[in-house]
Design a protein around this motif. Structure first.
Motif, PDB file in Angstrom:
ATOM      1  N   VAL A 171     -75.837 -49.713  34.328  1.00 30.20           N
ATOM      2  CA  VAL A 171     -74.997 -49.854  35.229  1.00 30.20           C
ATOM      3  C   VAL A 171     -75.501 -50.846  36.380  1.00 30.20           C
ATOM      4  O   VAL A 171     -76.701 -50.631  36.503  1.00 30.20           O
ATOM      5  CB  VAL A 171     -74.798 -48.580  36.163  1.00 30.20           C
ATOM      6  N   VAL A 224     -68.095 -46.704  35.891  1.00 31.11           N
ATOM      7  CA  VAL A 224     -69.359 -46.024  36.682  1.00 31.11           C
ATOM      8  C   VAL A 224     -68.766 -45.046  37.593  1.00 31.11           C
ATOM      9  O   VAL A 224     -67.961 -45.171  38.074  1.00 31.11           O
ATOM     10  CB  VAL A 224     -69.774 -47.431  37.639  1.00 31.11           C
ATOM     11  N   ALA A 227     -76.893 -45.943  32.487  1.00 28.25           N
ATOM     12  CA  ALA A 227     -75.615 -45.110  32.466  1.00 28.25           C
ATOM     13  C   ALA A 227     -75.865 -43.785  32.137  1.00 28.25           C
ATOM     14  O   ALA A 227     -76.445 -43.421  31.148  1.00 28.25           O
ATOM     15  CB  ALA A 227     -74.427 -45.881  31.698  1.00 28.25           C
ATOM     16  N   MET A 269     -70.254 -51.246  34.683  1.00 24.08           N
ATOM     17  CA  MET A 269     -71.094 -51.129  33.512  1.00 24.08           C
ATOM     18  C   MET A 269     -71.066 -52.203  32.313  1.00 24.08           C
ATOM     19  O   MET A 269     -70.090 -52.615  32.105  1.00 24.08           O
ATOM     20  CB  MET A 269     -70.429 -49.761  32.806  1.00 24.08           C
TER      21      MET A 269
END
Ligand code: ZN
Length: 160
Positions: free
Chosen positions: A8, A152, A142, A35
């Motif tokens: 991320v 995200v 992530a 992401m």
């Protein structure tokens, strides 16, 4: 940590067109979170950010093919107002989602004359070379849930 798939990434950016006009910017707002590797942002920008680290700044010029596509004169639809269900008043520039065989497509109302509406399926930035000045603000892994959803979560991302 460097930018690679499943990270991320938080960026500050300024987007200008080939005339040097500012089109969009995150300056003075919250950074943009995306992401990496999930097509959250345009392909050319994703490519340019790969391998970068926090604090790095990049300037990149992205051709239409790697941004919002080339402008396609045939990507237009002529419809009757009656066909636009659930829309009381058709206005210029309005965005309308339609379901086609290829899935959901977004059109912008380009012209209205009488009961006839011309819809343009090109992205507003189609055909444009885009220049980005980007600074990498943050990189994190992530979560499993984010990976599953492909976007995200939390501040700057989806809330659900
Ligand atoms: Zn989600």
């Amino acid at each position: 940590m460097m930018i690679e798939n499943k990270k991320v990434v938080s960026i500050q950016y300024v987007l200008t067109n080939s005339d040097g006009q500012e089109i969009d910017s995150s300056v003075g707002k919250d950074p943009l979170l995306y992401m990496h590797g999930y097509k959250n942002i345009i392909p050319g920008l994703e490519e340019a950010l790969f391998g970068k680290q926090v604090g790095q700044k990049i300037t990149v010029s992205i051709p239409p093919e790697k941004a919002y596509g080339v402008f396609d004169e045939n990507n237009k639809l002529q419809v009757n107002k009656d066909q636009l269900e659930g829309i009381d008043e058709v206005k210029l520039g309005m965005e309308i989602q339609t379901r086609t065989k290829e899935g959901v497509q977004l059109y912008r109302v380009e012209k209205v004359f009488g009961d006839t509406v011309i819809l343009n399926g090109n992205h507003a930035l189609a055909g444009q070379t885009l220049n980005f000045d980007v600074e990498v603000m943050d990189i994190r892994d992530a979560s499993d849930e984010e990976l599953e959803h492909g976007h995200v979560h939390g501040p700057g991302g989806h809330h659900h």
